[in-house]
Write a protein that holds these residues in place. Structure first.
Motif, short mmCIF file in Angstrom:
data_model
loop_
_atom_site.label_atom_id
_atom_site.label_comp_id
_atom_site.label_asym_id
_atom_site.label_seq_id
_atom_site.Cartn_x
_atom_site.Cartn_y
_atom_site.Cartn_z
N TYR A 116 1.13 -0.95 0.57
CA TYR A 116 0.27 0.12 -0.25
C TYR A 116 0.60 1.13 -0.45
O TYR A 116 0.29 2.28 -0.63
CB TYR A 116 -0.93 -0.09 0.94
N VAL A 117 1.41 1.56 0.75
CA VAL A 117 2.99 2.19 1.01
C VAL A 117 3.35 2.65 -0.42
O VAL A 117 3.57 3.94 -1.45
CB VAL A 117 3.82 2.05 2.04
N LEU A 118 4.35 1.21 -0.84
CA LEU A 118 4.25 1.36 -2.47
C LEU A 118 3.36 1.89 -3.70
O LEU A 118 3.75 2.62 -3.89
CB LEU A 118 5.10 -0.18 -2.95
N GLU A 119 2.44 1.29 -3.41
CA GLU A 119 1.12 2.15 -4.26
C GLU A 119 1.35 4.27 -4.34
O GLU A 119 1.56 4.35 -5.27
CB GLU A 119 -0.09 1.34 -3.91
N TYR A 120 0.98 4.27 -2.87
CA TYR A 120 1.21 5.84 -2.31
C TYR A 120 2.46 6.31 -3.64
O TYR A 120 1.67 7.14 -3.54
CB TYR A 120 1.06 5.59 -1.18
N MET A 121 3.26 6.04 -2.49
CA MET A 121 4.57 6.27 -3.27
C MET A 121 4.78 6.34 -4.84
O MET A 121 5.06 7.40 -5.86
CB MET A 121 5.56 5.59 -3.03
N LEU A 122 4.89 5.55 -6.02
CA LEU A 122 4.03 5.47 -7.14
C LEU A 122 2.95 6.71 -7.41
O LEU A 122 3.77 6.62 -8.32
CB LEU A 122 3.98 3.72 -7.76
N ASP A 123 1.87 5.95 -7.29
CA ASP A 123 0.81 7.22 -7.66
C ASP A 123 0.85 8.26 -7.88
O ASP A 123 -0.10 9.73 -7.75
CB ASP A 123 -0.24 5.92 -7.97
N THR A 124 0.90 8.53 -6.17
CA THR A 124 0.51 9.94 -5.43
C THR A 124 1.67 11.03 -5.39
O THR A 124 1.70 11.87 -5.67
CB THR A 124 -0.05 9.87 -3.78
N VAL A 125 3.25 10.44 -4.93
CA VAL A 125 3.96 11.08 -4.73
C VAL A 125 5.27 11.29 -5.78
O VAL A 125 5.36 12.60 -5.83
CB VAL A 125 5.02 10.52 -3.18
N ALA A 126 4.76 9.93 -6.11
CA ALA A 126 6.19 10.30 -7.77
C ALA A 126 5.66 11.55 -8.64
O ALA A 126 6.52 11.77 -9.19
CB ALA A 126 6.79 8.98 -8.29
#
Length: 587
Positions: free
Chosen positions: A34-44
């Protein structure tokens, strides 16, 4: 399985803590994608490197926490499993010592040994695995499906369809394999029996050049075990591949459908990457569940085998005086119309058993009656298999008589506790055991016997001469089964053990067969002059018993002569024949 968790119960709090730690680690692991998905789709997309590194730091921190928690939980699981296994083996060993002769014969030594080793290890392995993988696997399986559904309902439906099919297939195959492991463990017993017989009788095998024959026996038992193990293993090997197949089909569908959804702008790329990570978690959880079910099948079979011994009801408990037989005789030992056959009920109930031809089986003892006064001596002689040793087995209550009564000091022996009854005896059995310990400890055998008394017993048993010839004397170590002593030396150590405690009743069952006539005579003289025990000597030699107060001649489980040597020589033809043959006279 209820029997197994009886041993886990004392560690309930520790198990709960282990399960909570494993659950915490599993939930933390589920949070990682979930953290990985947030980082790729929201933060990156914001190109904020500080936030990217922060998300990476969070993932590293979670990974460190998962590692630490899992190590602690696994250590606790191992501790609980080992302690449960320790208690199981202790209970099994203690129960084995308490089994009646009939029950021990029924189970057999190789089977009890296998239960104490491989079966207890199977239970230990399952208890450990249940705490470590048994909690993590279903959490990863169910948690992965739930989180996947929350992230993308469309893709999650693929798992909702495949997961029940997969789990159902695994459960069906696993429960088919459970009874097969009972047969596998039976084969372990059979192999243990063949191995024990060959190791114990290795000299006979070599002397008769029967290595090939015994190799054939072992190969037959080994092949039977392999066939049973292969059948069980084949069935229990199916859940893993079946699970992998269904989940890989789902994996392919997720990739294909996910690609279309990303291309259509319905789903973010990070969701697909996280989804595939969850899918891998689900796969690992399913594989772990399969391993737990496999181990559960083995542990269940092993648990049932151990339970059969540990929960065996005690057959030789003392009975109340009010239920006991009575006697007016003042004899120290009395057998009154005693009959017995091995394999019959040990509850003092006579049950006739028939052979395959429908005829009544030959009794080991048939209506035996005799008396022995305190401080006197009794000899028992007769052909092999006539019931001589059976008399001692009943007197010491290794078995209960099928009919009749046995009294010691005017009391029915069933009213004594086994400890109180057997404390009266100093005994040397046929094929008795010299343990891998010092000579002194073999003679004292855990009793309160000082060194002077040990030496006196060894003197009387004509053993001190060869013992003191060793540089370390009574501290000289024996190999297992006394393999570093001759037959005569072992017998003299065993007689020393019987004499050391100066017991009320001294039983010597064929204890001089490996002694020369001079040593045998010296031993009997020392017993006669230095001990006031009531003595029972079972022998093949007339010379070993002819000076005793009373002699019983047996044949086919019956007493065919009783009296002094002189009386038997005058009245008992069978005794006369034995005497003449052994003394070199014509029959």
């Amino acid at each position: 399985m209820r029997f197994m968790f009886r041993y886990v119960k004392p560690y309930t709090l520790r198990v709960i803590i282990t399960i909570l730690l494993k659950a915490f680690a599993s939930f933390a692991e589920l949070f990682m994608p979930y953290v990985l998905e947030y980082m790729l789709d929201t933060v990156a997309p914001t190109k904020n490197m500080g936030m990217v590194f922060a998300c990476g730091g969070v993932m590293l921190g979670i990974a460190a926490i998962i590692l630490t928690v899992n190590i602690g939980a696994n250590r606790m699981a191992v501790f609980t499993a080992k302690n449960c296994s320790y208690t199981i083996r202790k209970d099994l060993f203690w129960k084995s010592l308490q089994l009646s002769g009939n029950k021990f014969d029924e189970f057999g030594l190789p089977s009890i040994t296998a239960r104490m080793t491989s079966d207890s290890y199977n239970m230990q392995d399952f208890i450990r695995m249940f705490q470590s993988i048994g909690i993590r696997a279903p959490l990863m399986l169910i948690g992965g499906i739930v989180v996947s559904m929350m992230m993308d309902t469309g893709l999650g439906l693929i798992l909702c369809v495949l997961a029940p099919i997969t789990v159902a297939a695994v459960l069906i195959l696993s429960f088919k394999g459970i009874p097969l492991y009972d047969k596998v463990q039976q084969s372990v017993d059979e192999i243990s029996l063949v191995m024990r017989e060959n190791i114990t009788g290795i000299r006979v095998v070599k002397a008769l050049s029967k290595e090939k024959y015994e190799r054939g026996r072992f190969q037959k038992a080994n092949e039977t075990m392999i066939k049973r193990d292969r059948k069980a293993g084949t069935i229990m090997a199916l859940p893993g591949p079946a699970m992998t197949l269904f989940l890989n089909i789902g994996f392919v569908l997720v990739v294909i459908i996910g690609a279309y959804r990303v291309n259509g702008g319905v789903t973010e790329p990070g969701v697909i990457l996280a989804f595939l990570t969850y899918f891998n978690m689900i796969l690992m959880g399913a594989m772990g569940l399969s391993r737990v079910l496999l181990m559960m099948s083995k542990a269940n079979a092993s648990s049932n085998r151990i339970k059969l011994v540990v929960d065996q009801p005690d057959e030789l408990l003392p009975i109340p005086e009010s239920e006991a037989a009575k006697t007016d005789s003042e004899a120290f030992i009395k057998f009154e119309n005693v009959s017995f056959n091995y394999g019959e009920s040990s509850k003092h109930e006579h049950r006739q058993k028939e052979n395959f031809a429908g005829e009544e089986r030959q009794k080991s003892l048939d209506n035996i009656s005799f008396e022995v006064n305190k401080g006197t001596s009794l000899g028992i002689i007769g052909p092999t298999g006539c019931g001589k040793t059976t008399i001692i087995n009943l007197l010491m209550r290794f078995y209960d008589a099928s009919e009749g009564n046995i009294f010691v000091e005017g009391k029915d022996i069933r009213t004594y506790t086994l400890t109180d009854l057997r404390r009266k005896f100093g005994v040397v059995f046929q094929n008795d055991m010299v343990f891998a310990d010092s000579i002194a400890d073999n003679i004292s055998f855990g009793r309160d016997v000082d060194r002077d008394r040990i030496k006196q017993a060894a003197d009387d048993a004509c053993a001190s001469e060869f013992i003191e010839a060793y540089e370390d004397g009574y501290d000289h170590m024996s190999a297992a089964h006394g393999a570093n002593f001759s037959g005569g030396q072992k017998q003299r150590i065993l007689v020393s053990r019987a004499l050391a405690d100066n017991s009320e009743i001294l039983v010597l069952d064929d204890s001089s067969s490996a002694l020369d006539y001079k040593t045998d005579a010296a031993l009997r003289k020392a017993i006669r002059e230095n001990y006031d025990s009531t003595t029972i000597i079972i022998a093949q030699r007339v010379s070993s018993i002819m000076m005793l107060d009373q002699i019983i001649v047996m044949d086919d489980g019956k007493i065919i002569g009783i009296g002094t040597h002189e009386k038997l020589m005058a009245e008992c033809k069978e005794y006369q024949d034995i005497y003449k043959i052994q003394m070199g006279e014509e029959v």
